[in-house]
Design a protein around this motif. Structure first.
Motif, mmCIF file in Angstrom:
data_model
loop_
_atom_site.group_PDB
_atom_site.id
_atom_site.type_symbol
_atom_site.label_atom_id
_atom_site.label_comp_id
_atom_site.label_asym_id
_atom_site.label_seq_id
_atom_site.Cartn_x
_atom_site.Cartn_y
_atom_site.Cartn_z
ATOM 1 N N ASP A 6 -20.203 -4.883 71.435
ATOM 2 C CA ASP A 6 -21.349 -4.392 70.669
ATOM 3 C C ASP A 6 -21.664 -5.283 69.469
ATOM 4 O O ASP A 6 -22.333 -4.864 68.526
ATOM 5 C CB ASP A 6 -21.149 -2.937 70.232
ATOM 6 C CG ASP A 6 -19.885 -2.723 69.433
ATOM 7 O OD1 ASP A 6 -19.144 -3.704 69.196
ATOM 8 O OD2 ASP A 6 -19.627 -1.565 69.053
ATOM 9 N N THR A 7 -21.206 -6.539 69.531
ATOM 10 C CA THR A 7 -21.683 -7.570 68.603
ATOM 11 C C THR A 7 -22.826 -8.268 69.329
ATOM 12 O O THR A 7 -22.640 -9.277 69.999
ATOM 13 C CB THR A 7 -20.574 -8.585 68.269
ATOM 14 O OG1 THR A 7 -19.421 -7.891 67.792
ATOM 15 C CG2 THR A 7 -21.047 -9.564 67.194
ATOM 16 N N LEU A 16 -34.724 -9.475 72.374
ATOM 17 C CA LEU A 16 -33.863 -8.639 73.206
ATOM 18 C C LEU A 16 -32.402 -8.814 72.808
ATOM 19 O O LEU A 16 -31.889 -9.932 72.756
ATOM 20 C CB LEU A 16 -34.060 -9.011 74.680
ATOM 21 C CG LEU A 16 -33.372 -8.134 75.728
ATOM 22 C CD1 LEU A 16 -33.924 -6.709 75.684
ATOM 23 C CD2 LEU A 16 -33.561 -8.732 77.126
ATOM 24 N N ARG A 17 -31.725 -7.696 72.535
ATOM 25 C CA ARG A 17 -30.332 -7.733 72.124
ATOM 26 C C ARG A 17 -29.413 -7.519 73.316
ATOM 27 O O ARG A 17 -29.543 -6.530 74.036
ATOM 28 C CB ARG A 17 -30.036 -6.636 71.090
ATOM 29 C CG ARG A 17 -30.584 -6.898 69.710
ATOM 30 C CD ARG A 17 -31.989 -6.398 69.544
ATOM 31 N NE ARG A 17 -32.331 -6.264 68.113
ATOM 32 C CZ ARG A 17 -33.544 -6.101 67.658
ATOM 33 N NH1 ARG A 17 -34.570 -6.031 68.501
ATOM 34 N NH2 ARG A 17 -33.766 -5.987 66.358
ATOM 35 N N VAL A 18 -28.453 -8.424 73.500
ATOM 36 C CA VAL A 18 -27.523 -8.319 74.623
ATOM 37 C C VAL A 18 -26.095 -8.552 74.150
ATOM 38 O O VAL A 18 -25.844 -9.210 73.143
ATOM 39 C CB VAL A 18 -27.864 -9.334 75.742
ATOM 40 C CG1 VAL A 18 -29.247 -9.063 76.317
ATOM 41 C CG2 VAL A 18 -27.761 -10.770 75.231
ATOM 42 N N VAL A 49 -19.466 -0.228 79.808
ATOM 43 C CA VAL A 49 -20.421 0.506 78.988
ATOM 44 C C VAL A 49 -19.718 1.255 77.846
ATOM 45 O O VAL A 49 -20.209 1.276 76.706
ATOM 46 C CB VAL A 49 -21.237 1.482 79.862
ATOM 47 C CG1 VAL A 49 -22.111 2.401 78.994
ATOM 48 C CG2 VAL A 49 -22.110 0.707 80.844
ATOM 49 N N GLU A 50 -18.567 1.833 78.132
ATOM 50 C CA GLU A 50 -17.834 2.571 77.095
ATOM 51 C C GLU A 50 -17.370 1.663 75.973
ATOM 52 O O GLU A 50 -17.219 2.102 74.833
ATOM 53 C CB GLU A 50 -16.640 3.292 77.722
ATOM 54 C CG GLU A 50 -17.048 4.491 78.575
ATOM 55 C CD GLU A 50 -15.911 5.000 79.449
ATOM 56 O OE1 GLU A 50 -14.774 4.448 79.334
ATOM 57 O OE2 GLU A 50 -16.143 5.927 80.250
ATOM 58 N N ARG A 51 -17.180 0.382 76.269
ATOM 59 C CA ARG A 51 -16.759 -0.577 75.244
ATOM 60 C C ARG A 51 -17.945 -1.135 74.463
ATOM 61 O O ARG A 51 -17.771 -2.000 73.603
ATOM 62 C CB ARG A 51 -15.980 -1.717 75.897
ATOM 63 C CG ARG A 51 -14.659 -1.292 76.514
ATOM 64 C CD ARG A 51 -13.536 -1.248 75.494
ATOM 65 N NE ARG A 51 -13.170 -2.596 75.076
ATOM 66 C CZ ARG A 51 -12.278 -3.363 75.699
ATOM 67 N NH1 ARG A 51 -11.634 -2.906 76.770
ATOM 68 N NH2 ARG A 51 -11.984 -4.567 75.240
ATOM 69 N N GLY A 52 -19.148 -0.668 74.774
ATOM 70 C CA GLY A 52 -20.332 -1.126 74.049
ATOM 71 C C GLY A 52 -21.171 -2.145 74.777
ATOM 72 O O GLY A 52 -22.170 -2.637 74.239
ATOM 73 N N GLY A 53 -20.807 -2.495 76.026
ATOM 74 C CA GLY A 53 -21.568 -3.480 76.786
ATOM 75 C C GLY A 53 -22.909 -2.946 77.255
ATOM 76 O O GLY A 53 -23.012 -1.783 77.656
ATOM 77 N N ALA A 290 -24.337 -15.482 76.693
ATOM 78 C CA ALA A 290 -23.475 -14.470 77.300
ATOM 79 C C ALA A 290 -22.995 -14.909 78.678
ATOM 80 O O ALA A 290 -23.756 -14.850 79.647
ATOM 81 C CB ALA A 290 -24.210 -13.137 77.412
ATOM 82 N N PRO A 291 -21.736 -15.349 78.802
ATOM 83 C CA PRO A 291 -21.180 -15.627 80.126
ATOM 84 C C PRO A 291 -21.144 -14.349 80.966
ATOM 85 O O PRO A 291 -21.015 -13.243 80.422
ATOM 86 C CB PRO A 291 -19.758 -16.113 79.814
ATOM 87 C CG PRO A 291 -19.802 -16.539 78.381
ATOM 88 C CD PRO A 291 -20.791 -15.650 77.715
ATOM 89 N N ILE A 292 -21.238 -14.510 82.272
ATOM 90 C CA ILE A 292 -21.240 -13.369 83.185
ATOM 91 C C ILE A 292 -19.865 -13.241 83.827
ATOM 92 O O ILE A 292 -19.409 -14.151 84.526
ATOM 93 C CB ILE A 292 -22.322 -13.548 84.264
ATOM 94 C CG1 ILE A 292 -23.702 -13.655 83.613
ATOM 95 C CG2 ILE A 292 -22.291 -12.383 85.256
ATOM 96 C CD1 ILE A 292 -24.786 -14.115 84.554
#
Length: 354
Positions: A6-7, A16-18, A49-53, A290-292
């Motif tokens: 979530d940084t 767009l924030r990712v 998602v729970e970790r903020g992704g 952002a690496p995938i």
């Protein structure tokens, strides 16, 4: 300083924030011979998602469509908070020439199929997946812009496209007032640094955020491969399909294994895993957004997320850079030569803007 999911970062020249690591979902489904069954894939999604992704990557034909279908089911209760990225151009129906490619008919049909499979009214980000040198760039850009104007796509991007094509498309889009490109997806890792020649510098100059795929070189940088794996026949049960796939692509070489060995050494010195070091290295490049990550199990995902906490020393980075060095080729090597520096600058000190 360590990062967290979530940084958030801005994607290219957009607002767009990712998250700094995107969740790749080519492992959702087992149709390709490896990957995660539905329940396991759900755990991967929930953990991220729970970790903020918030940044999730798929494609219309990943695992024969299962990737989008599973993601659509999992994302139902999180849709507005997620940035869903998918891709078009790969052949959706073998034998049908218009079910693939970057042209307008393929574009619109693929987007409609993705909307159905993802069970959503819009796509946050749409990549052209594979360039094929047959469709005029104006046709592609106009089609993408029409989808944005229709509200079916919010942002557009490119993947696996030559740097000169991307740069001229961005110029054309700007001149004609069409939707600009905001991201570029390329293969980039310590084994394959070719994107450093032109693609990543071009992306920085043209306002595209880079989202590298295969940041662990198909698993070669996880420490699982040995010199015995130079032949696919030595792959063990459960991994034989993926190892055979990598061997068939020519990824398993003496050079790539030498790179992997240094990654393991650095990881041991830092008290980290090889996968964390390989992923963290891609984040050192200022052109990378952002690496995938493409984990197959929850434990692999947890390990990958630890890359956000890796702190390199200058010595570690130098060792990785040395073993993974590539020839930048013409004209970059000539332009960086002492001779040209002498004839163009002499003893002058000229600081370039950054």
């Amino acid at each position: 300083m360590s990062l967290t999911l979530d940084t958030y970062r801005l994607l290219g020249r957009s607002g767009l924030r990712v998250s700094p690591l995107a969740l790749g979902t080519a492992t959702f489904g087992t149709e390709w011979g490896w990957g995660a069954e539905k329940d396991e894939a759900r755990k991967l999604f929930d953990t991220y998602v729970e970790r903020g992704g918030n940044f999730v990557d798929t494609a219309a034909t990943y695992t024969d469509g299962s990737s989008e279908r599973l993601l659509g089911e999992f994302a139902r209760d999180h849709r507005e908070s997620l940035v869903l990225a998918t891709k078009y151009t790969t052949l959706r129906r073998p034998g049908d020439p218009n079910s693939g490619g970057p042209h307008r008919k393929s574009l619109f049909a693929s987007v409609e199929a993705s909307l159905r499979q993802l069970n959503t009214d819009y796509l946050d980000l749409l990549y052209l997946h594979v360039w094929d040198f047959t469709t005029p760039v104006e046709e592609i850009l106009r089609g993408l812009d029409d989808l944005v104007r229709d509200g079916k796509v919010l942002y557009v991007a490119m993947s696996n496209v030559p740097a000169w094509e991307v740069s001229r498309m961005q110029a054309i889009a700007d001149l004609r007032g069409w939707s600009p490109l905001i991201a570029l997806q390329v293969e980039y890792n310590l084994v394959n640094r070719a994107a450093e020649r032109d693609l990543i510098p071009m992306a920085r100059a043209m306002g595209l955020g880079v989202t590298p795929y295969s940041p662990l070189a198909g698993g070669l940088l996880t420490g699982k491969y040995r010199h015995a794996d130079l032949t696919a026949a030595n792959a063990g049960p459960g991994e034989s399909t993926r190892k055979s796939f990598n061997a068939g692509l020519g990824l398993v070489t003496e050079r790539s294994l030498a790179v992997a060995d240094v990654v393991k050494e650095v990881a041991a010195e830092l008290g980290r895993t090889p996968a964390q070091v390989g992923l963290a290295w891609t984040l050192q490049n200022p052109g990378v957004t952002a690496p995938i990550i493409g984990a197959r199990t929850p434990s692999q995902l947890e390990d990958n997320l630890g890359a956000l906490e890796v702190a390199f020393t200058a010595s570690h980075l130098a060792r990785l850079d040395e073993v993974a060095a590539i020839d930048l080729g013409y004209p970059h090597d000539v332009l960086a030569s002492d001779h040209l520096r002498t004839v163009t600058r002499g003893d002058l000190v000229i600081e370039a803007r950054r």
